[in-house]
Design a protein around this motif. Sequence first.
Motif, PDB file in Angstrom:
ATOM      1  N   SER A 166       0.262  19.544  22.977  1.00  0.00           N
ATOM      2  CA  SER A 166       1.516  20.326  22.976  1.00  0.00           C
ATOM      3  C   SER A 166       2.400  19.385  21.901  1.00  0.00           C
ATOM      4  O   SER A 166       2.362  17.822  22.006  1.00  0.00           O
ATOM      5  N   PRO A 167       3.266  19.694  21.185  1.00  0.00           N
ATOM      6  CA  PRO A 167       4.127  19.045  20.180  1.00  0.00           C
ATOM      7  C   PRO A 167       5.036  17.972  20.776  1.00  0.00           C
ATOM      8  O   PRO A 167       5.511  18.365  21.906  1.00  0.00           O
ATOM      9  N   HIS A 168       5.244  16.724  20.113  1.00  0.00           N
ATOM     10  CA  HIS A 168       6.535  16.129  20.266  1.00  0.00           C
ATOM     11  C   HIS A 168       6.093  15.081  21.660  1.00  0.00           C
ATOM     12  O   HIS A 168       7.263  14.939  22.326  1.00  0.00           O
ATOM     13  N   ARG A 169       4.949  14.897  21.948  1.00  0.00           N
ATOM     14  CA  ARG A 169       4.753  14.164  23.140  1.00  0.00           C
ATOM     15  C   ARG A 169       3.627  13.082  22.869  1.00  0.00           C
ATOM     16  O   ARG A 169       2.686  13.083  22.633  1.00  0.00           O
ATOM     17  N   MET A 170       4.303  12.129  22.610  1.00  0.00           N
ATOM     18  CA  MET A 170       3.489  10.677  22.323  1.00  0.00           C
ATOM     19  C   MET A 170       2.550  11.017  21.102  1.00  0.00           C
ATOM     20  O   MET A 170       1.356  10.512  21.175  1.00  0.00           O
ATOM     21  N   ASP A 171       2.891  11.785  20.148  1.00  0.00           N
ATOM     22  CA  ASP A 171       2.233  12.073  19.001  1.00  0.00           C
ATOM     23  C   ASP A 171       2.190  11.030  17.956  1.00  0.00           C
ATOM     24  O   ASP A 171       3.294  10.758  17.573  1.00  0.00           O
ATOM     25  N   VAL A 172       1.095  10.283  17.889  1.00  0.00           N
ATOM     26  CA  VAL A 172       1.241   9.171  17.037  1.00  0.00           C
ATOM     27  C   VAL A 172       0.612   9.336  15.511  1.00  0.00           C
ATOM     28  O   VAL A 172      -0.402  10.038  15.559  1.00  0.00           O
ATOM     29  N   THR A 173       1.424   8.995  14.491  1.00  0.00           N
ATOM     30  CA  THR A 173       1.102   9.342  13.118  1.00  0.00           C
ATOM     31  C   THR A 173       1.152   7.811  12.367  1.00  0.00           C
ATOM     32  O   THR A 173       1.861   7.250  12.566  1.00  0.00           O
ATOM     33  N   GLU A 174      -0.010   7.560  11.716  1.00  0.00           N
ATOM     34  CA  GLU A 174      -0.048   6.336  10.824  1.00  0.00           C
ATOM     35  C   GLU A 174       0.143   6.634   9.541  1.00  0.00           C
ATOM     36  O   GLU A 174      -0.430   7.260   8.722  1.00  0.00           O
ATOM     37  N   ARG A 175       1.189   6.204   9.057  1.00  0.00           N
ATOM     38  CA  ARG A 175       1.549   6.537   7.401  1.00  0.00           C
ATOM     39  C   ARG A 175       0.957   5.578   6.639  1.00  0.00           C
ATOM     40  O   ARG A 175       0.397   4.631   6.820  1.00  0.00           O
ATOM     41  N   GLU A 176       0.646   5.934   5.458  1.00  0.00           N
ATOM     42  CA  GLU A 176      -0.195   5.139   4.361  1.00  0.00           C
ATOM     43  C   GLU A 176       0.491   3.735   4.000  1.00  0.00           C
ATOM     44  O   GLU A 176      -0.064   2.705   3.472  1.00  0.00           O
ATOM     45  N   ASP A 177       1.966   3.926   4.128  1.00  0.00           N
ATOM     46  CA  ASP A 177       2.683   2.795   3.930  1.00  0.00           C
ATOM     47  C   ASP A 177       2.667   1.490   5.083  1.00  0.00           C
ATOM     48  O   ASP A 177       3.469   0.644   4.857  1.00  0.00           O
ATOM     49  N   GLY A 178       1.927   1.936   6.146  1.00  0.00           N
ATOM     50  CA  GLY A 178       1.587   0.816   7.373  1.00  0.00           C
ATOM     51  C   GLY A 178       2.823   1.162   8.445  1.00  0.00           C
ATOM     52  O   GLY A 178       2.711   0.556   9.435  1.00  0.00           O
ATOM     53  N   VAL A 179       3.732   2.320   8.181  1.00  0.00           N
ATOM     54  CA  VAL A 179       4.628   2.704   9.241  1.00  0.00           C
ATOM     55  C   VAL A 179       3.846   3.430  10.408  1.00  0.00           C
ATOM     56  O   VAL A 179       3.255   4.367   9.993  1.00  0.00           O
ATOM     57  N   THR A 180       4.002   3.129  11.608  1.00  0.00           N
ATOM     58  CA  THR A 180       3.543   3.977  12.717  1.00  0.00           C
ATOM     59  C   THR A 180       4.712   4.602  13.374  1.00  0.00           C
ATOM     60  O   THR A 180       5.653   4.244  13.807  1.00  0.00           O
ATOM     61  N   ILE A 181       4.542   6.127  13.180  1.00  0.00           N
ATOM     62  CA  ILE A 181       5.442   7.106  14.022  1.00  0.00           C
ATOM     63  C   ILE A 181       5.162   7.331  15.419  1.00  0.00           C
ATOM     64  O   ILE A 181       3.850   8.200  15.240  1.00  0.00           O
ATOM     65  N   ILE A 182       5.834   7.270  16.455  1.00  0.00           N
ATOM     66  CA  ILE A 182       5.449   7.811  17.709  1.00  0.00           C
ATOM     67  C   ILE A 182       6.487   9.105  18.013  1.00  0.00           C
ATOM     68  O   ILE A 182       7.748   8.473  18.153  1.00  0.00           O
ATOM     69  N   ASP A 183       6.196  10.143  18.098  1.00  0.00           N
ATOM     70  CA  ASP A 183       7.009  11.374  18.064  1.00  0.00           C
ATOM     71  C   ASP A 183       6.874  11.632  19.677  1.00  0.00           C
ATOM     72  O   ASP A 183       6.055  12.162  19.903  1.00  0.00           O
ATOM     73  N   ASP A 184       8.060  11.547  20.400  1.00  0.00           N
ATOM     74  CA  ASP A 184       8.071  11.784  21.606  1.00  0.00           C
ATOM     75  C   ASP A 184       9.222  12.467  21.979  1.00  0.00           C
ATOM     76  O   ASP A 184      10.157  12.229  22.972  1.00  0.00           O
ATOM     77  N   SER A 185       9.761  13.260  20.855  1.00  0.00           N
ATOM     78  CA  SER A 185      11.096  14.045  20.929  1.00  0.00           C
ATOM     79  C   SER A 185      11.265  15.238  21.487  1.00  0.00           C
ATOM     80  O   SER A 185      12.299  15.962  21.301  1.00  0.00           O
ATOM     81  N   TYR A 186      10.615  15.573  22.583  1.00  0.00           N
ATOM     82  CA  TYR A 186      10.726  16.778  23.156  1.00  0.00           C
ATOM     83  C   TYR A 186      11.944  16.326  24.165  1.00  0.00           C
ATOM     84  O   TYR A 186      12.261  15.284  24.424  1.00  0.00           O
ATOM     85  N   ASN A 187      12.282  17.586  24.964  1.00  0.00           N
ATOM     86  CA  ASN A 187      13.566  17.324  25.909  1.00  0.00           C
ATOM     87  C   ASN A 187      13.202  16.404  27.052  1.00  0.00           C
ATOM     88  O   ASN A 187      12.379  16.975  27.850  1.00  0.00           O
ATOM     89  N   ALA A 188      13.515  15.085  26.883  1.00  0.00           N
ATOM     90  CA  ALA A 188      13.079  14.102  28.075  1.00  0.00           C
ATOM     91  C   ALA A 188      14.061  14.073  29.114  1.00  0.00           C
ATOM     92  O   ALA A 188      15.175  14.560  29.169  1.00  0.00           O
ATOM     93  N   ASN A 189      13.624  12.946  29.844  1.00  0.00           N
ATOM     94  CA  ASN A 189      14.396  12.577  30.876  1.00  0.00           C
ATOM     95  C   ASN A 189      14.269  10.854  31.070  1.00  0.00           C
ATOM     96  O   ASN A 189      13.724  10.430  30.547  1.00  0.00           O
ATOM     97  N   PRO A 190      15.329  10.405  31.878  1.00  0.00           N
ATOM     98  CA  PRO A 190      15.042   8.931  32.160  1.00  0.00           C
ATOM     99  C   PRO A 190      13.738   8.463  32.394  1.00  0.00           C
ATOM    100  O   PRO A 190      13.402   7.333  31.878  1.00  0.00           O
TER     101      PRO A 190
END
Length: 363
Positions: free
Chosen positions: A319-343
């Motif tokens: 499912s999208p936007h749940r701790m989805d990790v992307t490694e960019r070619e420039d060395g930046v790691t993106i952790i996408d956990d942007s779904y409607n979350a709670n505390p």
Amino acid sequence: MFSAEQIASITGGRLDADPQILVAGEAVLDSRAAVPGSLFIAVVGENSDGHDYAQAAVSNGAALVLASKPLPGIPSVVVDDVQLALGQLAKAHLAELRKAGDLRVVGITGSAGKTTTKDLIGTVLSSVGETVFPAGSFNNELGLPLTVLKATADTRYLVLEMGASAPGDLTYLTSIAPLDVAVVLIVGAAHLGGFGGGIEDVARAKAELVQGVLEGGKVVLNADDLRVLAMREQAAGEVLTFGAVRNTTFQATNTEIDPLGRVHFDVTDARTGASERVQLGLVGEHHMTNALAAITAVAALGVPLADAVSHINNAKALSPHRMDVTEREDGVTIIDDSYNANPDSMRAALKSLAVVAGRKRRT
């Protein structure tokens, strides 16, 4: 498959169509998703009115529209409450499938982790038989019936995420889809505003899932959360527990977090003594709870521990936007956990960020 006449009868609606029209496709909320044989659900939302798109849905092939106001010239069933009518259809559909075959229904609730646990259970059960489980969080009064209506005579397992924003929500959802296996993850601060009294009111609402289990069904509870474990007193049938504490049916030991933030642990089935090493590909220590819940739930349906762990170790984020990790070619790691979350889920995500970055990388 329902005829227009049957849909009108089930929902108590007024038929404005040929009674013999057959709805053989999926029920859809988006007119663009309509295909030949679909049932278009005309929902009135905050920013749009589905009735305005009924003609487009029919042009795309929808056989019938479920509506709450007349649609001249458009084949429809008009009801007082579209959401309620959708639930009635799903309930009738599931009841017919249960009569015809060996279908098992799993329901998952909790203040965090529902979607990942649902995906893990669905992944394992798909290796055993035809399984229906939704992408994303189709866990409310609209999403759950739509998922139920996707099941067919060939479906062996139906895995449903069930959310609760207020007391009574889970009672309603389990009235549509009574459960063979109920899974409760954690009681946390999600939706506190809808419950009024605080965390104990959240616990009482989550316990409604346990009360929605069919005779002979099983309940799966997180023993690491005492509010969840207390729900065993409300279970009419067999209870299976999981957690890192002792005296659970499935216990996690020897837990490690690797440099990428992935959790590894041993899981032991107290009933058989069997033990396997879980090595998750998902990022976040909190996924140990989700994986243990999934292992226990599929065990309740007869899946051997070794088979369950094998599939869970290979599982990816579905499912999208749940701790989805992307490694960019420039060395930046993106952790996408942007779904409607709670505390609770935000806390887990930030902890995972700190683990992945360590002391060597800026966050």
